[in-house]
Design a protein around this motif. Structure first.
Motif, PDB file in Angstrom:
ATOM      1  N   PRO A  42       0.834  -1.210   0.000  1.00 10.06           N
ATOM      2  CA  PRO A  42       0.000   0.000   0.000  1.00 10.06           C
ATOM      3  C   PRO A  42       0.862   1.250   0.000  1.00 10.06           C
ATOM      4  CG  PRO A  42      -0.739  -1.585   1.658  1.00 10.06           C
ATOM      5  CD  PRO A  42       0.606  -2.064   1.179  1.00 10.06           C
ATOM      6  N   GLY A  43       0.206   2.399  -0.132  1.00  6.79           N
ATOM      7  CA  GLY A  43       0.971   3.640  -0.188  1.00  6.79           C
ATOM      8  C   GLY A  43       0.127   4.839   0.163  1.00  6.79           C
ATOM      9  N   PHE A  44       0.560   5.990  -0.353  1.00  7.77           N
ATOM     10  CA  PHE A  44      -0.138   7.238  -0.072  1.00  7.77           C
ATOM     11  C   PHE A  44      -1.485   7.265  -0.795  1.00  7.77           C
ATOM     12  CE2 PHE A  44       4.473   8.458  -0.561  1.00  7.77           C
ATOM     13  CZ  PHE A  44       4.753   8.541   0.776  1.00  7.77           C
ATOM     14  N   MET A  45      -2.508   7.726  -0.109  1.00 12.82           N
ATOM     15  CA  MET A  45      -3.776   8.061  -0.754  1.00 12.82           C
ATOM     16  C   MET A  45      -4.380   9.214   0.037  1.00 12.82           C
ATOM     17  SD  MET A  45      -6.869   5.603  -1.974  1.00 12.82           S
ATOM     18  CE  MET A  45      -8.317   6.241  -2.795  1.00 12.82           C
ATOM     19  N   ARG A  46      -4.695  10.257  -0.608  1.00 17.63           N
ATOM     20  CA  ARG A  46      -5.024  11.570  -0.053  1.00 17.63           C
ATOM     21  C   ARG A  46      -5.448  11.519   1.419  1.00 17.63           C
ATOM     22  NH1 ARG A  46      -8.873  16.052  -3.095  1.00 17.63           N
ATOM     23  NH2 ARG A  46      -7.816  17.885  -2.305  1.00 17.63           N
ATOM     24  N   ALA A  47      -4.661  12.182   2.263  1.00 18.68           N
ATOM     25  CA  ALA A  47      -4.732  12.123   3.720  1.00 18.68           C
ATOM     26  C   ALA A  47      -4.549  10.675   4.175  1.00 18.68           C
ATOM     27  CB  ALA A  47      -6.025  12.705   4.249  1.00 18.68           C
ATOM     28  N   PRO A  48      -3.382  10.087   3.873  1.00 17.55           N
ATOM     29  CA  PRO A  48      -3.192   8.626   4.038  1.00 17.55           C
ATOM     30  C   PRO A  48      -3.569   8.050   5.401  1.00 17.55           C
ATOM     31  CG  PRO A  48      -1.361   9.579   2.848  1.00 17.55           C
ATOM     32  CD  PRO A  48      -2.196  10.724   3.318  1.00 17.55           C
TER      33      PRO A  48
END
Length: 761
Positions: A351-357
């Motif tokens: 997984p990774g960054f996703m808006r306001a992770p």
């Protein structure tokens, strides 16, 4: 080292900047904006990825004979002929790579949708035909792609060197001294789905590599490619002038880019490759599943204690986590805190960054639990939050806030929304067949700043150009750079050009985490100050129109420089300047990281970022979300007829682009609770709604009445601009506010997202 700036007096920009139209608006609507895939390269070959359906096991055979016989095929790339590349460091270990796994390095299968081959041909049709003819045999093994199933591995605590658990006070004693609620909250996998597909176009010339990649971080991508292919960083160029949506998905270097660049070098020809929509669900990152186990205490009419155990999904080959408890532990004035981070390995890509992770899932849990606590003790949820505000100092270490306007956001938002009409009973606001309810949640996002650089050129014709390896993904970076220069130097904004998205320009860190405007903007400001000083020296020196004036008191406006009632045109000051041009390289870095971090930025494209806490301060933007929902009493259908958000994030550089960011985040928040979920077939550890037809997002009919209020806030400790960043706070808290409103409407408490009709019937 402490930082203090007089942001009121030192900057010509107002606290709320003009709502100028976007710098690149005409280029985008007329189709002249050049995205990565718009670059035309002579002799381009086309590449198509081949991915596997199996989620675990090993490749036992690959039959490429028929694929290679397709007319026009130039290369079939598999683990058998993939060149050895130098490993690049994953982003969660300080590098720029998406993960620590290279799929064509061997036969091992780690997740469904993993890359197993690449077909390259003279036409796209031939490459697609060849990809279809590649037959991959896999010896499958057992797999699990969800941490929310009975066969998922047990959670393990992340190493303490990666995250030190937070402990304050006697949690058991404080919880037992009042009322405590205990609950578990779950959030699902979600995928970014930007309109612009992932893409790579690679060309090698004279031993150097140029890659056109939709990227939020051309400097980091450049450094990673230089490492992978053992090149001097000066021999790599990455171009991404515009980005058609990213939300975190284009922040790192993914395997498909490395593979495309390798194929181009093998074939000695440009290679162009799109990642197809369904492949985007597995080739890159996504929002991880999470579980949150909370205990929240209330005593004497205020929040007293928090225990927050966050469990996040990771891959089988990386220990990835996003520490949401860093924020929840500092949201309110807790007397006692216990917080820790745990992970569960699953058969998915990292997984990774996703808006306001971390904040989006973590605040769903916290703000839902706070609402539950308010109902448990019979206190207005707004009053409970106001009584518990950690207004002066964050509760973990006792650090002062650089600024904190949560109370103002709560009070302003409540007045605009009409929270006074809230009733302390569920199912009490029925209108025909529709049950209405009110919900609220606090919003928070840490301030992240990083070293930044920018070149500024100003000509005697009063034109200016800003050059920086920054990025515009639609958030308004081009526009705010233009505005800073125009206001600081007294120029016409239309005469200020901005060039971004090219790694040959002065380097910057990733455009993510709401870091760019605060950091790059401060570097642009520094460039302006250097130009001002050079002009001031000439204007106030011997024989100058403003001779004897204090340079610090000069005003730049309307194409002129003024001191009291004396005024000189800037064109006049330029007379005698060689070539009629002044240049400056603006730099800025947080004081706590020092100038060495700027040198590291040039060397590797990476630099230390400063986040929620420093040695001296706690740093965050705050907001409040207010929502009215309507739930059909018979079908359980949920609608959101009204939303009000109030936010404080330091100086507002451009009122138009800032409001757009906030509204976009709030709308995405609707999707995060009511629509978005990546469905998993747990039998095969495989995603089953990997397209825009089945992956649901909000549409116009879902957004009826939405208001984003911006609270002016002065912050003298963040950076010279007093800017905190606005890109991600708008989504935080929305999911909890909607779930809380649904409870008010129906009396049904939903703790697992997405919130669906069947949960309410």
């Amino acid at each position: 080292m402490s930082e203090t700036y007089n942001v009121k007096d030192a900057v010509n920009l107002p606290l709320t900047g003009d709502a100028l139209p976007r710098y690149e608006a005409r280029a985008k609507v007329t189709g002249t904006a050049r995205y990565a895939a718009d670059e035309s390269l002579a002799g381009t070959l086309h590449a198509v990825l081949v991915t596997t359906a199996e989620a675990a096991g090993s490749v036992s055979a690959i039959d490429t004979e028929k694929a290679q016989s397709v007319p026009g095929v130039r290369l079939i790339l598999t683990h058998k002929n993939m060149p050895n590349l130098v490993e690049i460091t994953p982003f969660f270990q300080g590098g720029a790579g998406q993960s620590g796994f290279r799929p064509l390095n061997g036969t091992e299968i780690r997740f469904s949708g993993q890359i197993v081959a690449l077909a390259v041909a003279e036409t796209l049709e031939a490459a697609q035909r060849a990809a279809d003819l590649i037959k991959v045999s896999v010896d499958a093994a057992s797999s699990v792609a969800s941490m929310h199933t009975d066969d998922a591995p047990s959670p393990t605590q992340v190493p303490t060197q990666a995250f030190e658990p937070i402990e304050k006070g006697d949690i058991e004693a404080v919880l037992s001294s009042g009322t405590a609620i205990e609950a578990e909250y779950r959030t699902p996998n979600q995928h970014h789905n930007p309109i612009e597909l992932w893409f790579t176009s690679a060309v090698w010339r004279n031993g150097g590599l140029t890659a056109y990649v939709p990227s939020q971080w051309v400097a980091g991508t450049r450094a990673a490619l230089a490492t992978a292919f053992e090149l001097p960083i000066s021999r790599v160029r990455v171009v991404s002038r515009f980005v058609g949506g990213a939300f975190g998905s284009k922040a790192t270097v993914m395997n498909h880019t490395l593979i495309a660049c390798a194929a181009a070098r093998m074939l000695k020809a440009p290679v162009k490759m799109y990642v197809e929509r369904d492949q985007m669900f597995t080739v890159g990152s996504m929002r991880a599943q999470t579980t949150h186990r909370l205990r929240v205490g209330v005593a004497n009419g205020r929040l007293s204690a928090l225990e927050h155990i966050e469990i996040g999904q990771t891959s089988t080959f990386d220990t990835f986590f996003m520490p949401g408890t860093e924020g929840t532990a500092r949201m309110y004035d807790w007397q006692a805190i216990r917080a820790s981070e745990h992970v569960v390995p699953t058969n998915v890509n990292t997984p990774g960054f996703m808006r306001a992770p971390p904040e989006t899932p973590a605040l769903f849990a916290l703000e839902s639990a706070v609402d539950e606590a308010a109902w448990a003790v019979g206190i207005d949820p707004l009053a409970l939050r106001l009584a518990s505000d950690a207004a002066e100092r964050e509760p973990v270490n006792g650090l002062p806030w650089t600024s904190r306007s949560l109370r103002q956001c709560l009070e302003t938002g409540a007045a605009e929304f009409g929270w006074s009409d809230w009733r302390p009973q569920t199912r009490a606001m029925r209108r025909g067949d529709w049950l209405h309810g009110y919900g609220l949640a606090s919003a928070m996002y840490p301030v992240i700043t990083a070293p930044a650089t920018a070149d500024l050129r100003v000509g005697s014709d009063l034109s200016a150009t800003v050059l920086a390896a920054g990025h515009d993904m639609g958030q308004g970076a081009y526009t705010v750079c233009q505005q800073i220069v125009a206001r600081e130097l007294g120029l016409d904004p239309k005469r200020v050009a901005v060039e971004l998205g090219d790694s040959d320009l002065p380097p910057n860190v990733v455009a993510g985490g709401s870091v760019q405007s605060a950091s790059l903007g401060s570097a642009v400001l520094d460039g302006c100050r250097q130009i001002q000083r050079k002009l001031a020296e000439r204007a106030t020196g011997a024989g100058g129109t403003l001779e004897g004036a204090d340079p610090a008191t000069l005003e730049f406006a309307g194409g002129a420089i003024s001191s009291g009632d004396r005024r000189v045109k800037i064109e006049t000051v330029f007379e005698g300047i060689a070539f009629g041009v002044l240049e400056a390289r603006g730099t800025w870095q947080p004081a706590s990281v020092g100038i060495k971090s700027v040198r590291e930025l040039y060397r590797s494209g990476t630099a230390k970022q400063v986040g929620l806490v420093t040695d001296d301060f706690a740093r965050a933007a705050f907001g409040a979300q207010f929502v009215e929902v309507a739930v059909h009493a018979l079908t359980g259908e949920v609608r959101v007829p009204r939303m009000v958000g109030a936010f404080a994030f330091g100086r507002i550089l451009n009122a138009r682009t800032a409001r757009s960011q906030l509204e976009g985040g709030m709308i995405w928040g609707i999707g995060s609770v009511l629509h978005e979920v990546t469905e998993i077939d747990t039998r095969y550890a495989r995603y089953i709604n990997s397209d825009l037809g089945e992956y649901l997002v909000p549409v116009n009919a879902d957004v009826v009445d939405l208001t984003a209020l911006m609270i002016e806030e002065v912050d003298e400790h963040i950076n010279p601009l007093g800017v905190k960043g606005v890109g991600e706070i708008g989504i935080t808290g929305v999911n909890a506010a909607i779930a809380n409103a649904v409870y008010h409407a129906t009396g049904v408490r939903v703790r697992t997202l997405p919130l669906r009709m069947e949960q309410l019937i």
